[in-house]
Design a protein around this motif. Structure first.
Motif, PDB file in Angstrom:
ATOM      1  N   ALA A 174      -9.703   1.301   2.060  1.00 50.44           N
ATOM      2  CA  ALA A 174     -10.228   0.532   0.935  1.00 50.44           C
ATOM      3  C   ALA A 174      -9.847  -0.943   1.056  1.00 50.44           C
ATOM      4  O   ALA A 174     -10.674  -1.825   0.801  1.00 50.44           O
ATOM      5  N   TYR A 175      -8.605  -1.207   1.468  1.00 54.53           N
ATOM      6  CA  TYR A 175      -8.179  -2.600   1.657  1.00 54.53           C
ATOM      7  C   TYR A 175      -9.026  -3.278   2.737  1.00 54.53           C
ATOM      8  O   TYR A 175      -9.450  -4.427   2.575  1.00 54.53           O
ATOM      9  N   GLY A 176      -9.273  -2.578   3.836  1.00 61.21           N
ATOM     10  CA  GLY A 176     -10.090  -3.144   4.910  1.00 61.21           C
ATOM     11  C   GLY A 176     -11.491  -3.467   4.451  1.00 61.21           C
ATOM     12  O   GLY A 176     -12.044  -4.519   4.793  1.00 61.21           O
ATOM     13  N   THR A 210       1.950  14.041   2.185  1.00 65.59           N
ATOM     14  CA  THR A 210       0.777  13.668   1.380  1.00 65.59           C
ATOM     15  C   THR A 210       0.496  12.182   1.509  1.00 65.59           C
ATOM     16  O   THR A 210      -0.650  11.760   1.677  1.00 65.59           O
ATOM     17  N   THR A 211       1.541  11.389   1.450  1.00 63.00           N
ATOM     18  CA  THR A 211       1.392   9.942   1.562  1.00 63.00           C
ATOM     19  C   THR A 211       0.896   9.529   2.941  1.00 63.00           C
ATOM     20  O   THR A 211      -0.054   8.762   3.068  1.00 63.00           O
ATOM     21  N   VAL A 246       0.834  -1.203   0.000  1.00 61.12           N
ATOM     22  CA  VAL A 246       0.000   0.000   0.000  1.00 61.12           C
ATOM     23  C   VAL A 246       0.870   1.256   0.000  1.00 61.12           C
ATOM     24  O   VAL A 246       0.605   2.214  -0.739  1.00 61.12           O
ATOM     25  N   THR A 247       1.916   1.259   0.802  1.00 64.48           N
ATOM     26  CA  THR A 247       2.803   2.418   0.860  1.00 64.48           C
ATOM     27  C   THR A 247       3.496   2.634  -0.479  1.00 64.48           C
ATOM     28  O   THR A 247       3.592   3.765  -0.969  1.00 64.48           O
ATOM     29  N   TRP A 248       3.960   1.569  -1.104  1.00 65.83           N
ATOM     30  CA  TRP A 248       4.596   1.698  -2.417  1.00 65.83           C
ATOM     31  C   TRP A 248       3.601   2.213  -3.446  1.00 65.83           C
ATOM     32  O   TRP A 248       3.922   3.089  -4.251  1.00 65.83           O
ATOM     33  N   VAL A 278      -2.147   6.915   2.085  1.00 65.78           N
ATOM     34  CA  VAL A 278      -2.077   5.600   2.737  1.00 65.78           C
ATOM     35  C   VAL A 278      -3.320   5.315   3.585  1.00 65.78           C
ATOM     36  O   VAL A 278      -3.876   4.213   3.496  1.00 65.78           O
ATOM     37  N   PRO A 279      -3.801   6.257   4.403  1.00 63.13           N
ATOM     38  CA  PRO A 279      -5.026   5.949   5.152  1.00 63.13           C
ATOM     39  C   PRO A 279      -6.216   5.594   4.252  1.00 63.13           C
ATOM     40  O   PRO A 279      -6.982   4.674   4.562  1.00 63.13           O
TER      41      PRO A 279
END
Length: 94
Positions: free
Chosen positions: A83-85, A71-72, A32-34, A77-78
């Motif tokens: 969205a992943y959750g 920004t990230t 996700v971070t990448w 990232v949040p």
């Protein structure tokens, strides 16, 4: 999640080898971070190419990271983890 009164870190497992509920694994957080950083850096480098050609690489990196990192961390990232959750909860529903 707690173990013997001690809070577990996001990537630690409890005694039954389970992650804390609702917490993405360290591997998911890396992806996700990448996914958050790469497009921001690509766009940032392209935009900076319009006005920062004569700047030293250190100054360009300083400006780019001064924009990309906050920004990230605070926005992208949040939203991606949220969205992943949601996706992972949908998969677990019968």
């Amino acid at each position: 999640m707690e173990r013997e009164g001690k809070a577990l870190a996001a990537d630690e497992l409890d005694g039954q080898h389970r992650h804390a509920p609702g917490v993405a694994s360290v591997h998911v957080r890396v992806i996700v971070t990448w996914l958050a950083i790469f497009p921001l850096v690509a766009v940032g480098m392209t935009v900076m190419g319009l006005f920062a050609n004569g700047w030293s690489p250190v100054l360009r990196a300083l400006l780019l990271t001064a924009v990309v990192v906050p920004t990230t961390v605070y926005f992208v990232v949040p939203k991606l983890l949220l969205a992943y959750g949601r996706l992972s909860r949908r998969r677990q529903m019968p």
